[in-house]
Design an enzyme around this catalytic site. Sequence first.
Site, PDB file in Angstrom:
ATOM      1  N   SER A  46      52.364 -13.201 -45.578  1.00 24.84           N
ATOM      2  CA  SER A  46      53.522 -14.274 -44.927  1.00 24.84           C
ATOM      3  C   SER A  46      52.163 -14.151 -43.831  1.00 24.84           C
ATOM      4  CB  SER A  46      54.222 -13.388 -43.991  1.00 24.84           C
ATOM      5  OG  SER A  46      54.930 -14.306 -43.292  1.00 24.84           O
ATOM      6  N   SER A  47      52.450 -14.449 -41.817  1.00 26.62           N
ATOM      7  CA  SER A  47      51.642 -14.072 -41.453  1.00 26.62           C
ATOM      8  C   SER A  47      52.251 -14.131 -40.305  1.00 26.62           C
ATOM      9  CB  SER A  47      51.494 -15.809 -40.766  1.00 26.62           C
ATOM     10  OG  SER A  47      50.908 -15.827 -39.736  1.00 26.62           O
ATOM     11  N   TYR A  69      54.465 -24.283 -40.878  1.00 26.89           N
ATOM     12  CA  TYR A  69      53.617 -23.492 -40.912  1.00 26.89           C
ATOM     13  C   TYR A  69      54.303 -21.946 -41.035  1.00 26.89           C
ATOM     14  CZ  TYR A  69      49.449 -19.720 -41.568  1.00 26.89           C
ATOM     15  OH  TYR A  69      48.946 -18.263 -42.418  1.00 26.89           O
ATOM     16  N   LYS A  98      56.177 -19.743 -43.073  1.00 28.34           N
ATOM     17  CA  LYS A  98      56.182 -17.887 -43.313  1.00 28.34           C
ATOM     18  C   LYS A  98      57.173 -16.882 -42.994  1.00 28.34           C
ATOM     19  CE  LYS A  98      51.771 -18.072 -44.488  1.00 28.34           C
ATOM     20  NZ  LYS A  98      51.648 -17.549 -45.839  1.00 28.34           N
TER      21      LYS A  98
END
Lengths: 252, 252
Positions: A138-139, A152, A156
Amino acid sequence: MDLGLKGCKAIVTGGTKGIGRAIALMLADEGTHVSVCARTKADVEATVKTIKGKGVGAHGAALDLADAAALKTWVDDAAKALGGIDIVVANASALAIPNTPESWKREFEVDLMGTVHACEHALPYLEKSKAGAIVVISSVSGVEADVVAGPYGSTKGALIHYAKGLACRLAPKGIRANTVSPGTTYFEGGVWHQIEQNNPELFKLGLSMNKMGRMATAEEVANGAVFLASPRASFITGTNLLVDGALTNKVA
Amino acid sequence: MDLGLKGCKAIVTGGTKGIGRAIATMLAEEGAHVGVCARNQAGVDATVKALKAKGVNACGAAVDVSKGDQVTAWVNDSAKALGGIDIVIPNVSALAIPNTPEAWRQEFEIDMMHTYYAVTAALPHLEKSKAGAIVVISSISGIEIDFAAGPYGATKAQLIHYAKGLACQLAPKGIRCNSVSPGNTYFEGGVWPMIEKNMPDLFKMALDKNKTGRMATAEEVANGAVFLASPRASFITGTNLVIDGCVTNRVA
């Protein structure tokens, strides 16, 4: 530390560049057989060759993760070529940032559904494994709202939720699922390298958020992902490992 | 995976039993020199002997960790004996659960303040290290409300917050700090066999919550702590690694 990965079989989406490639190569270094997929055929061929050079089995296919049929075929082909699947690393991202319907759709199809299809389709193989593990990349943008909040960041966030749900669902079967949330990661040809060249102001901002004074390397992110994928993480499931150099401020 | 721990110097509080002992042993197996403390002199002597048998330097002292001056002296003595400190692992807990002023005070003086004194005394040594790392052992009771909410849970939450603050403050100096939050951990002489024997209903309730059908081993928790303590986790700081077999349901 012997991670216990020797002889395991792993598949990595987006395994020809950056974090995905670092994970694929590190798995191979640990004796794992690896299959990768990515969009560009030449990159897939080059990566498969490099992995084979490490003395393990290697396989790969060129496809767009938004193509669910091609993705499922790759999973089945990888299982056939490697002799099963123990580890799924869902890594590829569309990196679609502008707040447009096109970005939302691309994030949905590639990041979210690419992960869902890869994991769900690999499940019958993981169920036969004694070391079944899923690692979703993920982030930090999924855990804190930052400059890439929108398609985005929220996708995520959805991935972290999906992985936790998988962990709960699959725990009785002994299959683990975890997330890795990297911070800003700098590698040749990667997004931060491009931003450094094309948008120095944004790069300066990104760098200044890093309390360690630098960004992560792809290998530093891979270290965490490979540890979580390994039998050494046998009781770690349902966690989200931040690899961000304390970029984020949130607690726990 | 070579964790890069060979020759590092680590100190572990409560390093003679359970999770602390497993961490000390695993560090020694990776080639790190280890100092431990615990209440019982015989336990310390036996552990130091076992660590030395792995071919590394080891030292230890009987310490009442509720006394800040004793913790500080132990840290400095360990640094002298080992030739520095790269890694600090405050692991001791009072395990004080009843909602009484005494339990609150014990949790504060032991879990919280021994961590503070150990870290504070070690900092000048960590600043001289090239691999400075702190791993604080917290608990899932710090992140979700369970039967140990009250003195134990709230103090464990305080530790996670303290560790994140340290991570942010120390990042510019290249010193990393993370917490590990184990779920139910079952080992001989530990709290869960005691509960199993004396409070079978509570044991059954806790075991039932483990979606994997079992509790963690001390070694499974140590795997995560040792990875985070190692140079392989070079960009991991400010994270809380949950090692709970997905007992907790919270996301991210």
